[in-house]
Write an enzyme that holds these catalytic residues in place. Structure first.
Site, mmCIF file in Angstrom:
data_model
loop_
_atom_site.group_PDB
_atom_site.id
_atom_site.type_symbol
_atom_site.label_atom_id
_atom_site.label_comp_id
_atom_site.label_asym_id
_atom_site.label_seq_id
_atom_site.Cartn_x
_atom_site.Cartn_y
_atom_site.Cartn_z
ATOM 1 N N GLU A 247 43.448 4.337 -6.830
ATOM 2 C CA GLU A 247 42.142 4.857 -7.514
ATOM 3 C C GLU A 247 42.463 6.180 -8.298
ATOM 4 O OE1 GLU A 247 37.432 5.944 -6.394
ATOM 5 O OE2 GLU A 247 39.096 5.845 -4.693
ATOM 6 N N LYS A 316 33.776 0.103 -11.565
ATOM 7 C CA LYS A 316 33.037 0.251 -10.235
ATOM 8 C C LYS A 316 31.583 -0.030 -10.267
ATOM 9 C CE LYS A 316 33.128 2.825 -5.805
ATOM 10 N NZ LYS A 316 33.810 3.708 -5.227
ATOM 11 N N CYS A 368 37.679 1.267 -3.830
ATOM 12 C CA CYS A 368 37.403 2.224 -2.606
ATOM 13 C C CYS A 368 36.034 1.524 -1.730
ATOM 14 C CB CYS A 368 36.829 3.367 -2.982
ATOM 15 S SG CYS A 368 36.988 4.932 -1.861
#
Length: 503
Positions: A247, A316, A368
């Site tokens: 990430e 995301k 994440c």
């Protein structure tokens, strides 16, 4: 203390039995209490559970939020107090509507109500589905329920087993509890090894763990050093089919390193390799600055006409409150540095995004915190998806137990979807799990290294992949409705009998 005991069932401790002891103690505490008092005791149990399990959140508040220890502790306790409302609600409903029937209370109501309130915890206000009991069972036969019912189904099995044990203790009756537990265990064992997906051609994967210090990551003078480090580690692995960086591995906005990205993409094309990396994307739309936590593909992703559409980037969707967006930001941002963390103004990507494509493999992506939302992956894992990729940066949480819990959550997705899970992180734990949830390799925390693994992609759909947790929730709601119906029917019957006696 009973609530705090549960944390030892999760990574990195993995004492599975502690969750049963903790839940048994909760049922003992709730027994013969009024609904109001039961809610209070369950709230305290939940507070102990979540403080013990989530205390590591204070690390990021202290190290990066700029707040003193007492304030950081207070914020963690407030979060845990909110989460403790859900076991309190479960206890209230349990004692309010099932005090008249032990059979109904322990074999139907408790697992049903816990399932519903736990689901609410993972949904209300974007949700926080951390520390579900099912995650503690990945090395037990109960994990065999995951491809059909998801982690929620495993959690329900834990609750039903514990309730059966408590019923046996309370009523001194062994036959029914023994029968229920036997059916659960035999069912789980019989499902073990049942394969819903099929293997494809093996792929060579290289996951790069750069171990970049979070304090230095976004310093402009460190950018070139970090970029060169990732490139150097990758050039030694261009014989892999896919190279993965974690990430926001690139410490710059995408447009700021356009030439670098084009250079890397050309290197990948020359070696017939595809590179996937986390990066921050910036766009200006209608005079509004928009930032996205993104994953992009560098190289030449190819699309097979017989497969579902694919893409070369992912934005995301499930953003972390405070860390990636600030609710009521006009009110909160002026209060403290905590509400002005770097990268705390992201926009959401779409709920259903196309798979990435790399080396003729379609890849479902979660960045994440998103990996904890299995229902989101239900929408993105297609029949021709070969891998699940999750990239992360757990440097925010130092040497705490947080990264271990995060890895444990990622592993459950391998069981649910029967696909390999590739987890690439900045400071660890980088790891790969195969389609059966077995670890294929890992890099320890705070180590600069590359993990090379041959991974077999799988295609097809598990029942959970196809239906998600919808069937289980519908069943839970029907059972809870039956509990309410039984309660009101019994109450009316008692009232009528009392009336007749009076007459």
């Amino acid at each position: 203390m009973a609530g705090a005991l549960s944390v030892f069932a999760f990574a990195p401790f993995d004492y599975t039995i502690s969750v049963y002891v903790s839940l048994f103690a909760l049922l003992f505490i709730l027994d013969n209490k009024s609904a109001k008092h039961a809610a209070g005791y369950a709230f305290l149990w939940g507070l102990g559970f979540f403080v013990a399990g989530l205390h590591w959140i204070a690390v990021s508040i202290l190290d990066f939020g700029g707040l003193p220890v007492p304030v950081a502790a207070l914020l963690v306790v407030l979060l845990c107090a909110y989460l403790a409302i859900y076991p309190a609600l479960c206890a209230y409903l349990l004692n309010r509507f099932t005090s008249h029937s032990a059979l109904l209370r322990y074999f139907v109501a408790f697992p049903t109500i816990w399932l519903i309130t736990d689901w609410l915890r993972g949904w209300i206000m974007t949700g926080f589905p951390w520390l579900q009991f099912g995650y503690s069972q990945m090395d037990t036969p109960l994990v065999s329920f995951a491809p059909i019912l998801g982690v929620e189904g495993v959690t329900a099995a834990v609750c039903l087993i514990t309730a059966s044990l408590y019923y046996a203790y309370r009523e001194r009756k062994l036959v029914l509890p023994a029968l229920v537990i036997t059916v659960i265990v035999i069912s789980a064992v019989s499902l073990k090894g049942l394969q819903w997906t099929t293997p494809e051609a093996v792929k060579s994967i290289a996951l790069v763990q750069g171990n970049t210090d979070q304090d230095e990551k976004w310093l402009p003078e460190k950018r070139a050093e970090i970029l060169n480090q990732y490139l150097a580690l990758s050039l030694d692995n261009t014989d892999a089919d896919i190279i993965i960086w974690p990430e926001s591995a690139i410490p710059a906005l995408e447009f700021q390193v356009k030439n670098y990205l084009e250079y890397v993409a050309e290197l990948m094309r020359e070696t017939n390799t595809t590179l996937i990396t986390g990066i921050i994307n910036y766009q200006r739309v209608d005079n509004i600055d928009e930032y996205y936590n993104a994953v992009i593909v560098l190289g030449t992703p190819e699309q097979d006409a017989n497969h579902s559409p694919v893409n070369d980037r992912y934005y995301k969707n499930k953003l972390l409150p405070i860390g990636e967006f600030v609710p009521f930001e006009d009110l909160l941002r002026p209060i403290a540095p905590l509400f002005n963390l770097p990268m705390s103004s992201f926009q959401r990507g779409g709920e259903e995004q196309l798979n990435l494509a790399a080396s003729n493999v379609h890849i479902a992506t979660a960045i994440c915190y998103e990996i904890a939302f299995n229902q989101t992956l239900v929408n993105t894992v297609k029949a021709d998806t070969g891998f699940i990729l999750t990239v992360s940066n757990d440097a925010w949480f130092g040497t705490s137990i947080g990264p271990d819990q995060h890895l444990e959550i990622a592993r459950m997705r391998a069981f649910e979807f029967q696909r390999p899970v590739l987890r690439s992180t900045n400071t660890g734990i980088t790891a790969v799990y195969d389609a059966q949830g077995k670890e294929a390799g890992r890099i320890a925390q705070f180590k600069k290294a590359v993990l090379r693994v041959d991974v077999i992609p799988y295609q097809g759909t598990t029942p959970f992949n196809r239906f998600g947790n919808t069937p289980l929730l519908i069943l839970a709601l029907l059972l809870f409705t039956s509990v309410l119906g039984h309660y009101f029917f019994s109450k009316n019957t008692v009232d009528k009998n009392q009336l007749k006696s009076s007459v």
